[in-house]
Every structure is written in structure tokens, then in C-alpha cells.
Enzyme design. Structure first.
Site, short mmCIF file in Angstrom:
data_model
loop_
_atom_site.label_atom_id
_atom_site.label_comp_id
_atom_site.label_asym_id
_atom_site.label_seq_id
_atom_site.Cartn_x
_atom_site.Cartn_y
_atom_site.Cartn_z
N PRO A 2 -58.64 12.77 -37.78
CA PRO A 2 -59.55 13.79 -37.23
C PRO A 2 -59.24 15.17 -37.81
O PRO A 2 -58.08 15.57 -37.87
CB PRO A 2 -59.25 13.77 -35.73
N GLU A 3 -60.27 15.83 -38.27
CA GLU A 3 -60.13 17.19 -38.80
C GLU A 3 -60.94 18.14 -37.91
O GLU A 3 -61.44 17.73 -36.88
CB GLU A 3 -60.60 17.22 -40.27
N LYS A 57 -56.42 21.85 -36.23
CA LYS A 57 -56.73 20.44 -35.99
C LYS A 57 -56.09 19.95 -34.69
O LYS A 57 -55.98 18.76 -34.46
CB LYS A 57 -56.23 19.57 -37.16
N ARG A 266 -51.60 8.41 -50.21
CA ARG A 266 -52.99 8.72 -49.91
C ARG A 266 -53.81 8.82 -51.19
O ARG A 266 -53.26 8.94 -52.29
CB ARG A 266 -53.13 9.97 -49.06
#
Ligand SMILES: [Zn+2]
Length: 291
Positions: A2-3, A57, A266
Site C-alpha cells: 500500500p502506498e 504511507k 524486487r
């Protein structure tokens, strides 16, 4: 992960459901998520929720105890954490140490309702602080200006002072708060800039393009996300992406194939035609395989 837009939507949803109601119970299933000892979860019980907000965030639930003291719960959902609102929470206590993804449960809002903080996967990085004042949380105190509040000139000064590449600058919470891996891919694509471009090397026109892309990507994502039920947010985030998570698909702007760069654990995506003058960036994982 979640950003800014997802956390804004979560905070908005919880605000509508919980402000003015009393925290009835807090169940902790995974003690490791709690980063503070005093005040503790018991200090939240009986407190009235006064606000629910996003800082960078982070999700922050503010409350006032019966004795009139402020208390806040600060949550960093990290990579695999989520907040799940339930219209009907089970009343049986959570079992600590189980295999369930539920780390912490808060009974709040209309009777029978509340939310779970969950974390998928084996890397446990979800973090919860219970404090009198959110400023006591060091990670919050060290955040850079918010991505939706920073001015164009402040943004230009941040880039000029940086020694990093754009992808790194946009994601560094101490430099600018709210953006993670997904939205930084989208912002750079919209701005037609390479993720590896040097931040301080941008000319004034490119700085403005990047600033405007940042504002428009985040504003659009917030507008799409806020008002959505928390359960549909993840799908909403994915559906709005032009390049992030779309390796091998056509770029919606120019039709070129979206490419991927893998670094450590990532990966990120970009469009060569839109962003790097057609150049395919070296992918460490791929080059290792080809050796
Ligand atoms: Zn393109």
C-alpha cells in the site's frame, strides 16, 4: 504494497466507520508487530476515536481515553500488510502464534464491527506503534515532505541536492513521503524519464514534467481509491497501472513492450520507447542467467 493512495483510502474508510465510536477490544495475535510497550493495547480500550489519517504511507488512528489523554495507533503496512474492515468480526479471541495472517484485531465502529491488520507471506514487517503522540515514532518524525503537499520549487531543490537516481529518490521516504515501488514506476512513465536518470541532472523543464506527473498520478489514484470499500482497493490499484507489474504487455501510450529490471528482491517496470530513448536497461537477474 500500500502506498499513499491506498493508505489515504483506508484512512478515509476508517474515519467514516470509526470516528466518534469507542474502541471495545484489541486482540494481538502476533506480538512481534508491536514496536512499543507503554502505552499498550489495553490503553486503547475504552478510548473514543477522534480521527483517522494518513501520514506518508502510515495509517494513524487517533483516540482520547476516558481520562482525556491522547493516544494513537500508528501502522506501517509495509510490503504485505493490509487493513481489512469487517462488518461482523468473530467475538472469539484471536489465537496468538497461529498460522493466520491476522496480526492484530481492533473491535471499533458500530457494534460487532472493526478491523484486522493482516500480513501475508513469511517476511514479517508489519509494524504497529501505540503512542501518546505520533511524532514519538522516529520513522514518522524523519519523513520528508509529503508528495501531495510539496511545492514545485521545494521538489526542484530536493532533486538538485540528491546524488541518487530518480527511482531511488522518489521511493526514499526521508526525502519525499508517500511513494513506493508501484507509483514511482507510473510517475516516471508519465514523465517520460528513465528510472536511472540522475536526479540533479534534470533540467527545469524535466523537473516540472516530473512534478506534474507525480501530482497527477497520485491525485488520480487517490480519486479512484477513496470511497472504495477497503476490500476492492488492491484490484483498483492494479487496474490503474500503465507499466508497473505489466512486464511483457504493450505500453498503453506507444505500444512498445513493457520491460523489467530486477534488483535484489524486487523488480520494476518501464517502457523503453517512452522513457529511455529505446534503450533496454541491463537486468542483473537476466544477465546472471545468460552468463
Ligand atoms: Zn511507451
Amino acid at each position: 504494497m500500500p502506498e499513499l493512495p491506498e493508505v489515504a483510502a483506508i484512512a478515509d474508510y476508517v474515519r467514516g466507520a470509526a470516528v466518534g465510536t469507542t474502541i471495545r477490544r484489541v486482540d494481538v495475535a502476533a506480538l512481534s508487530v508491536l514496536k512499543t510497550y507503554s502505552p499498550g493495547p489495553a490503553d486503547l480500550v475504552g478510548a473514543e476515536v477522534t480521527d483517522s489519517e494518513r501520514i506518508g504511507k502510515y495509517f494513524v488512528l487517533r483516540a482520547r481515553t476516558a481520562a482525556g489523554e491522547s493516544v494513537a495507533m500508528v501502522v506501517h503496512l509495509s510490503r504485505a500488510g493490509w487493513l481489512r474492515w469487517s462488518a461482523k468480526l468473530p467475538s472469539t479471541p484471536l489465537r496468538p502464534g497461529g498460522k493466520s495472517p491476522i496480526a492484530l484485531r481492533v473491535h471499533v465502529g458500530p457494534p460487532g464491527q472493526g478491523f484486522d491488520l493482516t500480513e501475508a507471506g513469511t517476511q514479517k514487517r508489519l509494524a504497529v506503534w501505540i503512542v501518546r503522540d505520533p511524532a514519538e515514532v522516529e520513522m514518522l518524525a524523519s519523513l520528508g515532505p509529503d508528495a501531495l503537499a510539496v511545492s514545485r520549487d521545494e521538489f526542484a531543490a530536493i532533486l538538485a541536492a540528491s546524488r541518487s537516481q530518480l527511482k531511488t529518490v522518489l521511493r526514499d521516504q526521508r526525502v519525499i513521503a508517500g511513494i513506493g515501488n508501484a507509483y514511482s514506476d507510473e510517475i516516471l512513465h508519465t514523465a517520460r524519464l528513465s528510472p536511472f536518470a540522475s536526479a540533479k541532472g534534470l533540467n527545469a523543464e524535466a523537473v516540472t514534467r516530473l512534478y506534474e506527473a507525480m501530482r497527477s498520478e497520485l491525485d488520480d489514484a487517490v480519486a479512484r481509491s477513496v470511497g472504495q470499500h477497503v476490500a476492492t482497493l488492491k484490484a483498483e490499484k492494479r487496474s490503474g497501472m500503465a507499466v508497473h507489474g505489466r512486464t511483457g504487455s504493450p505500453c498503453p501510450v506507444c505500444g512498445d513492450t513493457v520491460r523489467e529490471v530486477s534488483l535484489y528482491d524486487r523488480s520494476f517496470q518501464y517502457c523503453p520507447t517512452c522513457q529511455t530513448g529505446g534503450k533496454i536497461l541491463a537486468d542483473r537477474r537476466m544477465s546472471r542467467l545468460l552468463k
